[in-house]
Design an enzyme around this catalytic site. Structure first.
Site, PDB file in Angstrom:
ATOM      1  CG  HIS A 216      -2.013  -1.061   1.131  1.00 54.57           C
ATOM      2  ND1 HIS A 216      -3.156  -0.921   0.387  1.00 54.57           N
ATOM      3  CD2 HIS A 216      -2.090  -2.304   1.685  1.00 54.57           C
ATOM      4  CE1 HIS A 216      -3.908  -2.012   0.498  1.00 54.57           C
ATOM      5  NE2 HIS A 216      -3.274  -2.874   1.272  1.00 54.57           N
ATOM      6  CG  ASP A 287      -2.970  -3.987   5.106  1.00 51.69           C
ATOM      7  OD1 ASP A 287      -2.057  -3.138   5.225  1.00 51.69           O
ATOM      8  OD2 ASP A 287      -4.036  -3.747   4.503  1.00 51.69           O
ATOM      9  CD  GLU A 288      -5.531  -5.999   1.288  1.00 54.83           C
ATOM     10  OE1 GLU A 288      -6.542  -6.624   0.941  1.00 54.83           O
ATOM     11  OE2 GLU A 288      -5.411  -4.766   1.132  1.00 54.83           O
ATOM     12  CB  VAL A 289       2.862  -8.276   1.528  1.00 55.86           C
ATOM     13  CG1 VAL A 289       4.087  -8.360   0.629  1.00 55.86           C
ATOM     14  CG2 VAL A 289       3.107  -7.278   2.665  1.00 55.86           C
TER      15      VAL A 289
END
Length: 530
Positions: A216, A287-289
């Protein structure tokens, strides 16, 4: 601020006109309501023309006293259904507020109790707002804080940056906002942050910053393209399957943990953010790698070809940043992914439970259970219950799921976390469901979240309120009465009244029923399972 809350019962008559009759009819619609509420002889006390509230003098309490007194004298609230109260003849001349520890800082674990013989340490009751995908002005944030305070919530979790924009002006890295913000008038300066933080302190609300990383971070590439992998790429190529995407949604880019320059920039940003936000908690994201974003980088490709793994790359990043944040005397909050993600995660030995808190958002109570079972403190933001943006479809254009013949199952309506989360669903959620008594002690509280792909200041109030009010009461005093029975049915009329009152105070909360329902108590209930 709790002593001031007590005074609302005493000075009820000053807030609206009350008929002078002896019978007691409609209930007193208090929000939020304590678990146990006994008022056998409800009565209103008029205020003396010279009524005052006195306090011992405090940087934040005194402005709150003045604000509350001004509200009492000017609000003139008229309930949708006026309670029938007896008016006493003796007016109230003064209210005295005393505090037991004037030096206690507003931080997690502070004693929030009032008129209580035993300490009542804070449980975290918060709202997360994303200001990267769409911008919110400082006035909007202050209005949010004001509403947070009046709903007995105590944390504003500010998700400031993301792949879409970097609106925070960081003194040591001015190019980040200069190139990463949406525009010159869509930035938050150090002075803006100070206003928001101080406003929070005056309202009993902690402001916790989040600078999400290493994923992100696409907006960072505007200033430092050399430290970002897969920046400005199409997020999900037409020929690729979902596991081969480059990002969870449009807006690609992740920090490269193998580039030394990354840590020079990251540490500058962390240092400045910590200096601007005094709260004990620092949210570091994680988060969300997405695997394929890192795999596009040549240096990472070389690392992987030598039997390295993507999880080792994430561990390199955590090992290089977590100790630095801890050295600045902060407790670090990460999204659950850092430990629980199925593809890229770190070993628990790198995340000391003493210094790290994990925030859950996937798989409901199951992931909360996994977090506390591993010995970590948890903040619950389950997308199944607490995501306020769900149920509004998908924001991607040219989406074929919306071009289906009549009769096609619409499933979740295009929203990955649909359907819409009603206030009843939020109110009834037990954030310690399935936990042992000892495990429940590790749950610090919960946060509802408004991600802003399809939200901005024009809809902020209605997306958040009064659904966040429901979480506020549920986490403050519980969603059950003193007999252990769920109280969402009787909460309906109280929330109706409270929503109306918020609107009169300038908070654009959405309605939960036709006005006819509260004018006709009990007629809008259902006794059937639908």
């Amino acid at each position: 601020m709790g002593c001031l809350f007590i005074s609302t019962f005493i000075i009820l008559s000053t807030l609206y006109t009350i008929p002078h009759i002896s019978a007691v009819g409609y209930p007193i619609n208090v929000w939020p309501k304590p678990t146990t509420f006994h008022w056998p002889r409800p009565q209103a006390i008029a205020l003396s023309p010279n009524f005052i509230i006195s306090d011992p003098g405090h940087r934040y309490l005194t402005p709150a006293v003045h604000r509350y007194l001004r509200q009492i004298l000017t609000e003139h609230h008229h309930p949708l259904v006026p309670p029938l109260l007896n008016l006493t003849s003796q007016p109230l001349a003064a209210l005295t507020v005393t505090i037991s520890d004037a030096a206690a800082p507003l931080t997690h674990g502070v004693n929030e109790s009032y008129s209580s013989p035993s300490p009542a340490p804070e449980a975290q009751r918060g709202i997360m707002l994303d200001t990267s995908r769409n911008y919110y002005g400082v006035g909007d944030l202050m209005r949010l804080i004001r509403a947070i305070s009046m709903n007995k919530l105590n944390v504003f979790h500010w998700h400031i940056t993301d792949s879409h924009s970097f609106p925070l002006v960081v003194p040591s890295e001015p190019e980040m906002a200069a190139k990463g913000a949406y525009g010159e008038d869509m930035k938050y300066t150090a002075a803006d942050v100070k206003r928001v933080v101080e406003y929070g302190l005056e309202h009993g609300v902690r402001v916790v910053p989040e600078i999400d990383m290493p994923a992100h971070t696409g907006s960072w590439a505007e200033a430092y393209p050399e430290i970002i992998t897969c920046a400005n790429k199409f997020w999900w190529p037409a020929e690729a399957e979902w596991p081969d995407r480059l990002a969870a949604e449009p807006g690609t880019g992740q920090l490269n943990p193998l580039n030394p320059k990354t840590y020079e920039v990251v540490k500058n940003i962390i240092h400045d953010v910590v200096s601007m936000f005094p709260d004990q908690f620092y949210h570091a994201g994680a988060d969300e790698v997405v695997p394929n974003c890192w795999k596009m980088d040549p240096s990472i490709q070389t690392f992987l070809s030598n039997n390295g793994t993507l999880s080792q790359i994430l561990e390199t990043f955590i090992n290089s940043t977590l100790p630095y944040i801890l050295s600045l005397n902060r407790t670090v909050v990460y999204w659950e992914d850092v430990l629980l993600d199925g593809d890229i995660n770190v070993t628990a030995s790198l995340l000391p439970p003493k210094n790290v808190i994990l925030q859950s958002w996937n798989d409901g109570p199951n992931n909360t259970k996994r977090i506390v079972s591993a010995g970590y403190r948890a903040i619950v933001s389950s997308s199944d219950f607490y995501y306020l943006d769900c149920g509004h479809g998908d924001f991607t254009g040219n989406n074929s799921r919306y071009n289906q013949p009549p009769g096609t199952d619409q499933e979740k309506g295009g929203s990955w976390c649909g359907p819409f989360k009603t206030w009843q669903l939020i109110y009834n959620y037990d954030i310690t469901y399935g936990l042992t008594e000892e495990e429940s002690k590790l749950v610090l509280g919960g946060e509802v979240a408004l991600w802003s792909e399809q939200a901005d200041s024009t809809v902020m109030d209605s997306r958040i309120w009064p659904r966040a009010s429901a979480m506020g009461e549920a986490l403050w005093s519980g969603n059950r009465d003193e007999r252990g029975k769920k109280r969402f049915a009787e909460a309906t009329d109280r929330l109706n009244e409270w929503r109306y009152r918020m609107v009169t105070r300038g908070i654009g909360a959405e309605p939960i029923q036709p006005l006819w329902c509260i004018k006709n108590p009990g007629m809008c209930y259902t006794v059937h399972m639908i």
